[in-house]
Design an enzyme around this catalytic site. Structure first.
Site, PDB file in Angstrom:
ATOM      1  N   GLY A 127      -3.689  -8.254   3.722  1.00 41.89           N
ATOM      2  CA  GLY A 127      -4.051  -7.770   5.064  1.00 41.89           C
ATOM      3  C   GLY A 127      -5.447  -7.170   5.080  1.00 41.89           C
ATOM      4  CB  SER A 128      -7.158  -4.810   2.762  1.00 45.59           C
ATOM      5  OG  SER A 128      -6.107  -3.896   2.803  1.00 45.59           O
TER       6      SER A 128
ATOM      7  CG  ASP B 285      -6.435  -1.839  -1.156  1.00 49.26           C
ATOM      8  OD1 ASP B 285      -6.871  -0.938  -1.899  1.00 49.26           O
ATOM      9  OD2 ASP B 285      -5.309  -2.341  -1.277  1.00 49.26           O
TER      10      ASP B 285
ATOM     11  N   PRO C 252      -0.443 -14.137  -1.037  1.00 45.06           N
ATOM     12  CG  PRO C 252       0.485 -13.894  -3.174  1.00 45.06           C
ATOM     13  CD  PRO C 252      -0.735 -14.386  -2.461  1.00 45.06           C
TER      14      PRO C 252
ATOM     15  N   GLY D 117       0.320  -6.784  -3.758  1.00 44.98           N
ATOM     16  CA  GLY D 117      -0.677  -5.905  -4.377  1.00 44.98           C
ATOM     17  C   GLY D 117      -2.020  -6.608  -4.467  1.00 44.98           C
TER      18      GLY D 117
ATOM     19  CB  ALA E 241      -6.061  -6.239  -0.861  1.00 39.99           C
TER      20      ALA E 241
ATOM     21  CE  LYS F 226      -5.885  -4.513  -4.154  1.00 43.22           C
ATOM     22  NZ  LYS F 226      -4.717  -4.073  -4.868  1.00 43.22           N
TER      23      LYS F 226
HETATM   24  P1  ATP Z   1      -2.181  -4.033  -0.896  1.00 45.95           P
HETATM   25  O1  ATP Z   1      -2.614  -4.606  -2.193  1.00 45.95           O
HETATM   26  O2  ATP Z   1      -3.351  -3.662  -0.002  1.00 45.95           O
HETATM   27  O3  ATP Z   1      -1.144  -2.945  -1.017  1.00 45.95           O
HETATM   28  P2  ATP Z   1      -0.111  -5.941  -0.251  1.00 45.95           P
HETATM   29  O4  ATP Z   1      -0.347  -7.205  -0.979  1.00 45.95           O
HETATM   30  O5  ATP Z   1       0.894  -5.022  -0.859  1.00 45.95           O
HETATM   31  O6  ATP Z   1      -1.521  -5.214  -0.066  1.00 45.95           O
HETATM   32  P3  ATP Z   1      -0.268  -7.139   2.334  1.00 45.95           P
HETATM   33  O7  ATP Z   1      -0.190  -8.560   1.915  1.00 45.95           O
HETATM   34  O8  ATP Z   1      -1.600  -6.644   2.758  1.00 45.95           O
HETATM   35  O9  ATP Z   1       0.339  -6.185   1.201  1.00 45.95           O
HETATM   36  O10 ATP Z   1       0.793  -6.944   3.508  1.00 45.95           O
HETATM   37  C1  ATP Z   1       1.507  -5.779   3.701  1.00 45.95           C
HETATM   38  C2  ATP Z   1       2.052  -5.743   5.128  1.00 45.95           C
HETATM   39  O11 ATP Z   1       0.952  -5.649   6.040  1.00 45.95           O
HETATM   40  C3  ATP Z   1       2.819  -6.983   5.511  1.00 45.95           C
HETATM   41  O12 ATP Z   1       4.186  -6.732   5.459  1.00 45.95           O
HETATM   42  C4  ATP Z   1       2.370  -7.293   6.934  1.00 45.95           C
HETATM   43  O13 ATP Z   1       3.410  -7.044   7.849  1.00 45.95           O
HETATM   44  C5  ATP Z   1       1.242  -6.338   7.248  1.00 45.95           C
HETATM   45  N1  ATP Z   1      -0.005  -7.033   7.695  1.00 45.95           N
HETATM   46  C6  ATP Z   1      -0.804  -6.657   8.698  1.00 45.95           C
HETATM   47  N2  ATP Z   1      -1.828  -7.492   8.842  1.00 45.95           N
HETATM   48  C7  ATP Z   1      -1.711  -8.440   7.909  1.00 45.95           C
HETATM   49  C8  ATP Z   1      -2.471  -9.583   7.559  1.00 45.95           C
HETATM   50  N3  ATP Z   1      -3.589  -9.930   8.219  1.00 45.95           N
HETATM   51  N4  ATP Z   1      -2.068 -10.311   6.511  1.00 45.95           N
HETATM   52  C9  ATP Z   1      -0.954  -9.961   5.819  1.00 45.95           C
HETATM   53  N5  ATP Z   1      -0.170  -8.906   6.123  1.00 45.95           N
HETATM   54  C10 ATP Z   1      -0.536  -8.139   7.164  1.00 45.95           C
END
Ligand code: ATP
Length: 285
Positions: A104-105, A138, A96, A100, A102, A11
């Site tokens: 993991g979400s 998210d 990546p 930001g 999402a 997203k």
């Molecule tokens: P958001 O926009 O929701 O804040 P983000 O891009 O900042 O997401 P993510 O890529 O979701 O962050 O990853 C954050 C942390 O979540 C990673 O450091 C990882 O250890 C953990 N994580 C748990 N499950 C997953 C997954 N399926 N894919 C990626 N990271 C994951």
């Protein structure tokens, strides 16, 4: 044993406002979110007859119950009173981390959709989104996807019409941002400019991509940019080669540009690729 396949779309936040701090320590947000074609691929083997296991082609991602995809499967099966008799989840990662976007979400949401489909859709998409809130803030949006106005911690969402067609160029710099620290800094700073969410909604309703671009606004963007001037460099490249609007997504560190022609997107990519290996061209989905 059955194998399920599902795409997990990333997203972008077209707008992001922090509208208050709650008693539980979390913040209330208001954000127009958009799913994009950058995606992870999820495969789930159900009924392996073995202990659960998770495999991912990227090394820095947890492969145990800390992985949000694993957590989502656990929450779904517990809520529905099902025993899967062994699960293997495989994730091909393209979104990546710490961007930001999402990542993991999106994986968690894909697992929820896949399992719900496997069991004959006992939950509506909105009930599934509500369950997703137990996994992460998210996740409800990632379950529903498309274009939506999200509020609260992300659990209150309202679908909007699809945003007008465009290309996104997304660049993830090397550094990542600590989200708790960012909230602390935001609390200490007066927010000078807030998004006009009504303006963004009208622009989407009118199908006016120029107005969508003009209404991009993320309250975290100036806070992160003040400490990482590199974001200004990336935005200057966006600007010089056809972007009609650009900003950081979520709590960073990825920044994105909106362009109306693929050729502009390709040129921006070429200009950035030598310094930034993580550059993507995407479409709204
Ligand atoms: P958001 O926009 O929701 O804040 P983000 O891009 O900042 O997401 P993510 O890529 O979701 O962050 O990853 C954050 C942390 O979540 C990673 O450091 C990882 O250890 C953990 N994580 C748990 N499950 C997953 C997954 N399926 N894919 C990626 N990271 C994951």
């Amino acid at each position: 044993m059955t194998t399920l396949y599902e795409s997990a779309f990333a997203k972008l936040n077209l707008t992001l406002d922090v509208v208050g701090k709650r008693e539980d320590g979390y913040h209330d947000l208001k954000s127009v979110m958009q799913t994009i074609s950058v995606r992870d691929d999820i495969e789930i083997d159900i009924g392996t007859g073995k202990p659960w296991c998770l495999k991912c082609d990227k090394e820095d991602i947890p492969t145990d119950s800390k992985n949000l995809a694993w957590k989502a499967a656990q929450i779904y099966l517990d809520a529905m009173g099902k025993d899967a008799d062994g699960l293997e989840i495989r994730i091909t990662k393209r979104i990546p981390s710490g961007a930001g976007m999402a990542g993991g979400s999106a994986d968690a949401a894909a697992v929820l959709r896949a399992l719900n489909r496997h069991y004959g859709e006992p939950l509506s998409i909105y009930a599934l989104a509500e369950l997703g809130a137990q996994v992460g803030s998210d996740v409800p949006f990632c379950v529903v996807g498309g274009t939506a106005m999200c509020e609260g911690r992300g659990e209150r969402l309202r679908k909007l019409p699809n945003m007008p067609d465009c290309f996104f160029v997304i660049c993830k710099p090397e550094f990542s941002v600590s989200t708790p620290e960012l909230y602390r800094k935001l609390d200490e700073t007066a927010i000078a400019k807030r998004p006009d969410n009504t303006g963004m909604e009208s622009a989407i309703l009118a199908g006016d991509i120029e107005k969508v671009a003009q209404n991009l606004m993320n309250v975290f963007d100036p806070v992160v940019t003040a400490e990482h001037l590199e974001l200004n460099y990336i935005k200057s490249i966006f600007n010089a080669y056809g972007s009609i609007g650009q900003q950081m997504t979520g709590s960073g560190s990825a920044v994105f540009a909106i362009v109306t022609e693929f050729e502009y997107a390709a040129v921006i990519c070429n200009m950035l690729r030598d310094n930034y290996p993580q550059v993507f061209i995407a479409k709204p989905v």
